[in-house]
Write an enzyme that holds these catalytic residues in place. Structure first.
Site, PDB file in Angstrom:
ATOM      1  N   HIS A 158       0.832  -1.211   0.000  1.00 23.67           N
ATOM      2  CA  HIS A 158       0.000   0.000   0.000  1.00 23.67           C
ATOM      3  C   HIS A 158       0.862   1.255   0.000  1.00 23.67           C
ATOM      4  O   HIS A 158       2.045   1.223   0.376  1.00 23.67           O
ATOM      5  CB  HIS A 158      -0.946   0.021   1.211  1.00 23.67           C
ATOM      6  CG  HIS A 158      -0.250   0.391   2.499  1.00 23.67           C
ATOM      7  ND1 HIS A 158      -0.036   1.698   2.876  1.00 23.67           N
ATOM      8  CD2 HIS A 158       0.266  -0.373   3.486  1.00 23.67           C
ATOM      9  CE1 HIS A 158       0.578   1.723   4.049  1.00 23.67           C
ATOM     10  NE2 HIS A 158       0.779   0.486   4.436  1.00 23.67           N
ATOM     11  N   CYS A 159       0.259   2.357  -0.419  1.00 23.00           N
ATOM     12  CA  CYS A 159       0.867   3.684  -0.297  1.00 23.00           C
ATOM     13  C   CYS A 159      -0.129   4.566   0.447  1.00 23.00           C
ATOM     14  O   CYS A 159      -0.886   4.082   1.292  1.00 23.00           O
ATOM     15  CB  CYS A 159       1.259   4.252  -1.662  1.00 23.00           C
ATOM     16  SG  CYS A 159      -0.098   4.467  -2.830  1.00 23.00           S
ATOM     17  N   TRP A 160      -0.156   5.866   0.166  1.00 25.31           N
ATOM     18  CA  TRP A 160      -1.034   6.766   0.909  1.00 25.31           C
ATOM     19  C   TRP A 160      -2.492   6.640   0.476  1.00 25.31           C
ATOM     20  O   TRP A 160      -3.391   6.388   1.289  1.00 25.31           O
ATOM     21  CB  TRP A 160      -0.543   8.202   0.770  1.00 25.31           C
ATOM     22  CG  TRP A 160      -1.508   9.256   1.257  1.00 25.31           C
ATOM     23  CD1 TRP A 160      -1.970  10.325   0.550  1.00 25.31           C
ATOM     24  CD2 TRP A 160      -2.113   9.357   2.550  1.00 25.31           C
ATOM     25  NE1 TRP A 160      -2.840  11.068   1.315  1.00 25.31           N
ATOM     26  CE2 TRP A 160      -2.936  10.499   2.554  1.00 25.31           C
ATOM     27  CE3 TRP A 160      -2.053   8.581   3.715  1.00 25.31           C
ATOM     28  CZ2 TRP A 160      -3.688  10.899   3.661  1.00 25.31           C
ATOM     29  CZ3 TRP A 160      -2.798   8.973   4.821  1.00 25.31           C
ATOM     30  CH2 TRP A 160      -3.603  10.119   4.787  1.00 25.31           C
TER      31      TRP A 160
END
Length: 341
Positions: free
Chosen positions: A92-94
């Site tokens: 995941h990222c932001w």
């Protein structure tokens, strides 16, 4: 790659590793507990790309990102290989955008099975905050300072009960002496993340035992909705004789340096009063920690009693114990709790 919701991602995280591809600074501020940081960009990279995006547009920023990240692809994969379980990764990222999509593509291209988090870490944070808003079956373990609430809480955990050790998560003992022997406190965001994940892992059919706390534990704050439920919960009050509490505190704080204890006394000088603060410090310097504890408890007992007085008396079950024996007290409390059902 498979894109899943925050709740599905959380369930999968109990089996497979979470890879957070945000920058080290973002990760440090707050992350999914247990996640591993394999940042696509460094902190400086992200600033550079953000500036380029504003000044020259999306495509130029993308080209710069590929220029920076491309030479590191092998490094990313080697790091992922060290933590992957059954060839599977959660990424995941932001916001579930280009950073996680890019890294997921790379990992999948190499041969990993990859799950990505829909809407990214932001979705996880939404789940965290919603967790505190949900109704919880909370039971409060109360008692004046020195009653051994933490050891008793731990014994309840050994007996198979749900416990939420807020002080452990906050890395603070909840008083002016709270930082002694503790690591640095987590960020507020990380404190919330750890608490929420712990709540989500607990058994749904049992009450959650929580120590009686003020809303602030050091610099960390118990979320309002959960704190409100704590204040309305049933209370088991452990009432121990003063001499037993002093004995416990003398043993607990006797392992710390003289100057550390004095700094802690100075933190409550105004509330303790100059005369009492002076007496406590003199006692510490002369090696009489027992007297220092007795003096300090004048303030702590008064403060604690004031907080208890604000509770609905009908919710408080006070039990008197002659000795601080955590295992026996935990067993006795459970017997009382069962009989009250």
């Amino acid at each position: 790659m498979l894109s899943v919701s925050a709740s599905e991602f959380f369930l999968l995280s109990s089996k497979f590793p979470v890879i957070d591809v945000r920058t080290p600074a973002e990760f440090e501020h707050g992350h999914v507990p247990g996640a591993v940081n394999i940042p696509l960009f460094t902190n400086d990279d992200r600033v550079m790309i953000g500036t380029l995006y504003k000044q020259e547009g999306k495509q130029q920023a993308m080209l710069k990102g590929m220029e920076l990240a491309g030479p590191r692809f092998a490094e990313y994969i080697r790091k992922a290989e060290k933590v992957a379980i059954e060839g599977t990764l959660l990424v995941h990222c932001w916001r579930g955008g280009m950073r996680s999509a890019g890294m997921a593509w790379l990992f999948e291209w190499y041969g990993f099975k990859v799950y990505t988090l829909q809407k990214g870490y932001k979705a996880f944070r939404t789940m965290v905050l919603e967790t505190f808003d949900k109704p919880h079956k909370i039971t409060i373990l109360a008692g004046r300072t020195g009653s051994g609430k933490t050891p008793i809480l731990n014994e309840l955990g050994k007996l198979g009960e749900n416990i939420l050790d807020l002080e452990k998560i906050a890395c603070h003992k909840g008083s002016a002496f709270g930082t002694l022997g503790e690591n640095a406190q987590p960020t507020q965001e990380m404190f919330e993340n750890e608490c929420a994940v712990r709540l989500l892992q607990l058994q749904k059919d049992k009450p959650i035992w929580v120590e009686d706390e003020s809303q602030n534990i050091g610099k960390r704050i118990i979320p309002n909705s959960f704190w409100a439920q704590m204040r309305q919960a049933h209370v088991f009050y452990v009432d121990l004789p003063l001499e037993k509490r002093v004995e416990y505190l003398t043993k607990e704080y006797g392992k710390y340096k003289e100057e550390e204890l004095i700094v802690s006394i100075e933190k409550i000088r105004k509330r303790l009063g100059n005369q009492h603060a002076k007496a406590a410090i003199e006692a510490i310097r002369s090696g009489d920690l027992k007297k220092a504890c007795e003096v300090s408890l004048v303030y702590y007992d008064k403060s604690y009693d004031h907080g208890v007085a604000k509770r609905d008396k009908s919710t408080i079950n006070k039990e008197i114990f002659a000795e601080l024996e955590p295992e026996k007290i935990a067993s006795a409390i459970l017997r009382i709790a069962v009989n009250k059902k």
